[in-house]
Design a protein around this motif. Structure first.
Motif, PDB file in Angstrom:
ATOM      1  N   ASN A 269      21.256 -16.077  -5.201  1.00 56.42           N
ATOM      2  CA  ASN A 269      21.012 -17.207  -4.298  1.00 56.42           C
ATOM      3  C   ASN A 269      19.862 -18.116  -4.733  1.00 56.42           C
ATOM      4  O   ASN A 269      19.694 -19.181  -4.188  1.00 56.42           O
TER       5      ASN A 269
ATOM      6  N   PHE B  86      23.284  -3.924  -5.556  1.00 60.04           N
ATOM      7  CA  PHE B  86      24.051  -5.057  -5.058  1.00 60.04           C
ATOM      8  C   PHE B  86      23.279  -5.892  -4.058  1.00 60.04           C
ATOM      9  O   PHE B  86      23.437  -7.105  -4.011  1.00 60.04           O
ATOM     10  N   VAL B  87      22.428  -5.240  -3.289  1.00 59.02           N
ATOM     11  CA  VAL B  87      21.610  -6.002  -2.348  1.00 59.02           C
ATOM     12  C   VAL B  87      20.664  -6.927  -3.117  1.00 59.02           C
ATOM     13  O   VAL B  87      20.555  -8.126  -2.844  1.00 59.02           O
TER      14      VAL B  87
ATOM     15  N   ARG C 126      11.564 -11.274  -3.187  1.00 57.51           N
ATOM     16  CA  ARG C 126      10.863 -10.177  -2.531  1.00 57.51           C
ATOM     17  C   ARG C 126      11.508  -9.725  -1.213  1.00 57.51           C
ATOM     18  O   ARG C 126      11.623  -8.538  -0.972  1.00 57.51           O
TER      19      ARG C 126
ATOM     20  N   ASN D  73      22.360  -9.762  -5.191  1.00 57.66           N
ATOM     21  CA  ASN D  73      22.819 -10.811  -4.312  1.00 57.66           C
ATOM     22  C   ASN D  73      21.707 -11.812  -4.007  1.00 57.66           C
ATOM     23  O   ASN D  73      21.931 -13.013  -3.939  1.00 57.66           O
ATOM     24  N   TYR D  74      20.492 -11.315  -3.837  1.00 58.13           N
ATOM     25  CA  TYR D  74      19.371 -12.219  -3.574  1.00 58.13           C
ATOM     26  C   TYR D  74      19.058 -13.070  -4.797  1.00 58.13           C
ATOM     27  O   TYR D  74      18.766 -14.244  -4.682  1.00 58.13           O
TER      28      TYR D  74
END
Lengths: 310, 452, 290
Positions: free
Chosen positions: C177, C169-170, C206, C173-174
């Motif tokens: 965006n 999920f981290v 990254r 999420n990036y």
């Protein structure tokens, strides 16, 4: 339009790509989690304890809910545990995330020494929760800790063990973890820094600065991250275990769901896997509810905000 | 952009290099988890099934124990390892070799194996043999061997306490023996002689005096110790002793004896104050052993080794009021029932070795624990060594061994979850103003639900 | 960095309004709070590790004399370097494996539409809530069946698979965006799916990927439950085993325990300080613009 083109011309390549990229994760999921999940759900409807450890036995349709009945109606710590765990989940979302956001915003400003503080702030999160539990046990010690002397400033003659007082024990335990938001802050900060420069420049032209800029520009830009960290904070609050184990072992009304599961499955000499898995099913369902709630909250609040902006 | 991609690639290359370096078995399995049997086998030689597979070669009898500590941290662990190694050395050339393996998490390892229908060859189990292992028939009944070889006295209290319907599944080479430790100086400072404490009323009165005197000193360390107090109080009556020796039932929970013991212990704990209450004795033990500010400590005989030299004069062991001691064999050496004849034979020989007088003496002098073998003369041994700690230990052990009443610890018969629930209830009662009767009724409900 | 500098200039340009003052105060309060919260346990731990008997001289009192016994025995008797080496290899390899695999699948889920996307998210979410007691037996059995019991591979396998939800999920999420134009530009340049991901998206994300990696690394570094379950040879044990040696059935050597706790967190601190540049500072400005 573009999508259609892809689907038409490169359909097989696209499919292959999707499959290939998903395969490793799905394989890991299958070998590691799928079987346990199915087992948990199935055996929550089974008699499965020390008498038949190798062969869980389906309760049958008439007694289908036997384990659930025991957990909901008879088992003494279930509701207390569910209440506490839910409260910790809520506190994670409404205390941890705002605190972490404020600190992340502070870290994003250019001030002398901010990098040092930022690096220090994450260190407590490198200490394992078990070790933190031990540290806080010492801090809360009624004879030698640092908390009782502070209380005595206001209430002379106070000599109780706060970890044994119903109510204060819950909050003492909460304080033992909730302020260490290093990782959450890190996640938010990473995203704040990724907000494109031109967006901010535009904001400044509109006269937004400092807090205003944060509120109207930065935060909406990182709402995805805020949602993710809210879910993570609520989850870790809901799954609290080590703090309970090291600080109270459930005394003074501080049972948590994870602790209860272990009590049933491991501590009990009757090895009640079936009933433990019933609680585990509740845990999984509650987790889903948390995620749905947070997702819902974020989509509602942002809709409102957008309207407010206009 | 390009530079970034390159640096990233480098990072992965380093990762891959490390991966390759971590051992030939690392790479294949971790990624796919398949086709990695060959290199893994060598490393998995320690694993029991693999060890049994190659026929013709000498078999290995594995033994899991929990003495993994470095000698500098816990010398006793080294003594135990030496005892095991000596046995291994003596059988190094035999058809079956003996391999002791120190592990940290015995309870979990055994329970994971049992859940899969296996049992370690030989294991020094932590606290108790899982019921599930016994009901699956995974554990060897040791009773016939003990009877045939006349080891009844050598296994001591194991013979009765660990008897489950005529079977013995575990023999612990050392006993968990608990009694009282008093600081005679603290007691005398308020005009109490420790010899005069004969009943729990005397004990309570003495604690009142210590409290009344004020200052830093306090009565006793409650919490974990309070369960021993309840345990010892129940041992005073015939009925109570029977209840302690059997599984927890609803009748026990509703019995007068249990209620009486709980309420007396809780009242004493409340007077003693929640500030002196801890679920782990270790947190406050030093107040007694090193600072000498506590009048009494409920603890095991092993507490002898923790006493500060300066306080050795005033700190002395005693029995619980009413000539009561708590001694539990608990879990010890257990043997798998599904092994070859040769392996089983060696495992049983190991059992006999562990309870033999020579090893038992080492357990007493070196490990400083209460050995299970009844025939070992502890006092005589202690005199030989003249080590003050061992002398104190001997005094404590022989008091326990010759107590008028010896009972088992409740957690062994009633279960760890029940013990935990009682401790929690007692600890909550230690907070001043808690309604003990109400808390007890709540505890009754909890316990009835736990055993349902 | 650059933009922060600009912002500061701007603040002075627009004149210190009451808002900037408020911002400033809030910022300083937040920083002070952060420092206080972080230092309290750290200072306490450090002080205690120098005390001969931490329980005899508790709280924030200064030690009577500096006692280094715990550190000495940690380094001299306990083979710290061996534990560090084991943990480093195991944590590093599993982080690389799991992050690589997850950054692939998260990309697909974040950027492409296909059937079953929702289900995959739900399945992965659900893994966060499975209690370890339910995992214990199946995983133990799997490890035995693969004949990797008591090998580092067993832990690498377990760590690579556990914690996939959080990383997923981290990272996802990036990805979400990242502006769509980036991908489109790459595709116009003739990049295939894999190339688009590897050349364009992966580098941009990254910072997120590194953050997820740091979190995963910290989890693996401190993990004790699985380590003590599938590893029995002491030479292969990971760092948390250092702590357990100070706790015997009867007593705890607190001086040693606290010293070892300090020693244990040193490598992650050093690593973090070295790498934090990469994922916090390096990304502002440049990255998203490409």
């Amino acid at each position: 339009m573009e999508k259609k083109k892809r689907a038409g011309g490169l359909g097989w390549r696209r499919k292959g790509f999707i499959l290939a990229f998903l395969a490793p994760t799905l394989t890991a999921f299958a070998i590691f989690y799928l079987y346990p999940i199915v087992t948990v759900i199935f055996t929550s409807f089974c008699k499965w304890d020390y008498t038949n450890i190798k062969t869980p036995q389906f309760w049958g349709w008439d007694e289908l809910w036997d384990n659930y009945q025991y957990i909901f109606q008879t088992y003494p710590y279930f509701w207390e545990a569910l209440r506490n765990s839910s409260a910790w989940a809520l506190l994670g979302a409404v205390v941890q995330v705002p605190v972490a956001t404020l600190i992340a915003l502070a870290f994003s400003r250019k001030i002398k020494g901010v990098r040092t503080i930022r690096n220090i702030y994450i260190i407590p999160n490198m200490i394992s929760t078990a070790a933190m539990g031990m540290i806080f046990l010492q801090l809360y010690s009624p004879l030698y800790g640092v908390v009782n002397p502070v209380i005595r400033l206001f209430n002379k003659g106070f000599d109780e063990n706060i970890l044994l007082l119903k109510g204060p024990a819950f909050w003492a335990m909460t304080c033992a973890y909730i302020f260490f938001t290093g990782t959450t802050t890190l996640l938010i900060l990473g995203n704040i820094m990724a907000v494109p420069e031109d967006v901010r420049e535009a904001a400044v032209l509109d006269g937004a600065d400092g807090l205003k800029q944060d509120w109207y520009i930065t935060l909406p830009m990182i709402k995805g991250t805020l949602k993710t960290v809210s879910v993570l904070a609520a989850t870790s609050g809901f799954l609290l275990y080590n703090e309970v184990y090291f600080l109270t072992k459930g005394a003074a009304g501080t049972y948590s769901i994870s602790y209860v599961i272990r009590e049933l499955a491991i501590t009990s000499p009757r090895t009640q896997f079936g009933r433990a898995n019933t609680v585990a099913v509740v845990q999984i369902l509650a987790g889903m509810v948390i995620i749905v709630l947070i997702n819902g909250l974020y989509s509602i609040s942002w809709k409102k905000k957008k309207e407010g902006c206009r | 952009m390009k530079r970034k991609a390159v640096s990233l690639f480098m990072a992965i290359a380093v990762g891959a290099a490390l991966l390759a370096g971590c051992g030939n078995s690392g790479a294949g399995q971790a990624t796919g988890g398949t086709a990695a049997e060959e290199p893994a086998k060598e490393e998995a030689a320690a694993e029991s099934q693999a060890a049994e597979a190659p026929a013709g070669e000498s078999e290995v009898l594995e033994f899991y124990h929990g003495y993994y500590h470095e000698e500098s941290e816990w010398p006793a662990a080294k003594v135990m390892r030496d005892i095991y190694d000596e046995f291994a050395a003596a059988h190094a050339d035999g058809p079956v070799t003996f391999k002791p393996i120190p592990v940290e998490n015995r309870a979990e390892i055994v329970s994971a194996q049992v859940a899969g229908g296996n049992f370690p060859d030989v294991v020094d189990v932590d606290t108790a043999v899982p019921q599930a292992a016994i009901s699956q028939g995974l554990v060897l009944d040791l009773k016939p061997y003990i009877d045939e070889n006349g080891l009844q006295d050598a296994v001591g209290i194991n013979y009765t306490q660990n008897d489950v319907d005529g079977h013995i599944y575990t023999v612990h080479d050392q006993l968990e023996s608990r009694g009282m430790w008093y600081n005679a100086a603290v007691l005398e400072s308020v005009g109490v002689k420790m010899e005069d404490i004969k009943t729990w009323e005397d004990f309570g009165a003495a604690m009142d005096k210590v409290r009344a005197a004020g200052g830093e000193n306090y009565g006793y360390v409650a919490g974990q110790g309070s369960l021993m107090m309840l345990n010892a109080m129940m041992a005073e009556s015939e009925e109570g002793r029977n209840l302690l020796a059997s599984e927890l039932t609803e009748d026990t929970i509703r019995s007068e004896v249990f209620a009486d013991a709980f309420k007396r212990a809780a009242a004493m704990d409340q007077a003693n104050g929640s500030g002196h209450t801890t679920e782990d004795l270790g947190n406050l033990m030093d107040d007694f052993n090193k600072k000498g500010m506590v009048a009494a400590l409920f603890n095991g005989v092993w507490n002898a080794s923790g006493i500060d030299a300066g306080l050795a004069e005033s700190i002395r062991p005693s029995l619980f009021p009413g000539d009561v001691a708590i001694a539990s064999a608990g879990g010890g050496i257990s043997i798998s029932s599904g092994m070859s004849e040769a392996k089983t034979e060696l495992a049983l020989e190991f059992l006999a070795y562990m309870v033999s007088p020579e090893v038992q003496e080492k357990i007493f002098t070196g490990v400083q624990a209460n050995p299970c073998n009844k025939t070992v003369d502890l006092q005589a041994l202690a005199q030989e060594g003249e080590d003050p700690i061992v002398m104190k230990l001997a005094e404590a052990c022989s008091q326990v061994n010759s107590a008028g009443t010896v009972v088992i610890g409740v957690s062994y018969t009633w279960g760890g979850d029940v013990g935990n629930a009682i401790i929690n209830a007692l600890m909550e009662c230690a907070v001043s103003g808690t309604d003990i009767d109400a808390r007890f009724e709540q505890l009754q409900q909890e316990l009835i639900a736990l055993i349902a | 960095m650059r933009e922060n500098g600009k912002r500061k200039k701007r603040a002075s340009l627009s004149g210190a309004t009451s808002l900037s003052g408020g911002t400033k105060i809030l910022t300083y309060i937040s920083l002070a709070w952060a420092l206080l919260v972080a230092l309290m346990p750290l200072v306490w731990l450090l002080l205690s590790s120098f005390k001969e008997d931490p329980l005899a001289r508790p709280g924030f009192q200064l030690p009577e004399s500096i006692c280094l016994d715990g550190y000495i025995s940690t380094f001299r008797d306990l083979h710290v370097m061996r534990y560090f080496g084991n943990s480093m290899v195991i944590a590093f390899v599993s982080v690389v494996l799991s992050i690589l695999m997850i950054s692939m699948s998260a990309y697909v889920v974040a950027r492409l539409d296909f059937k079953g996307k929702g289900i995959i998210s739900i399945l992965l979410y659900s893994t966060m809530f499975i209690p370890p007691t339910a995992l214990t037996y199946p995983v133990y059995n799997l490890v035995n069946r693969l004949h990797i019991y008591d090998t580092r591979s067993a832990l690498i396998l377990i760590y690579s698979c556990s914690g996939i939800a959080i990383s997923f999920f981290v990272i996802k999420n990036y990805y979400t965006n990242i502006p769509k134009e980036m991908e489109e530009a790459a595709r116009i340049d003739g990049c295939g799916y894999v190339q688009t991901w590897w050349r364009v998206i992966f580098p941009i994300a990254r910072p997120g990927i590194m953050t997820a990696a740091v979190l995963a690394f910290l989890n693996n570094w401190n993990e004790y439950y699985w380590a003590s379950l599938v590893m029995i040879t002491r030479e292969k044990m990971t760092v948390p085993a250092l702590l357990s040696t100070f706790t015997t059935a009867f007593r705890t050597n607190y001086n040693g325990l606290f010293s070892a706790m300090v020693v244990i967190i040193l490598p992650p601190i050093i690593l973090y300080c070295v790498f934090s540049k990469f994922f916090v500072e390096a990304l502002s400005g440049g990255a998203v613009k490409g």
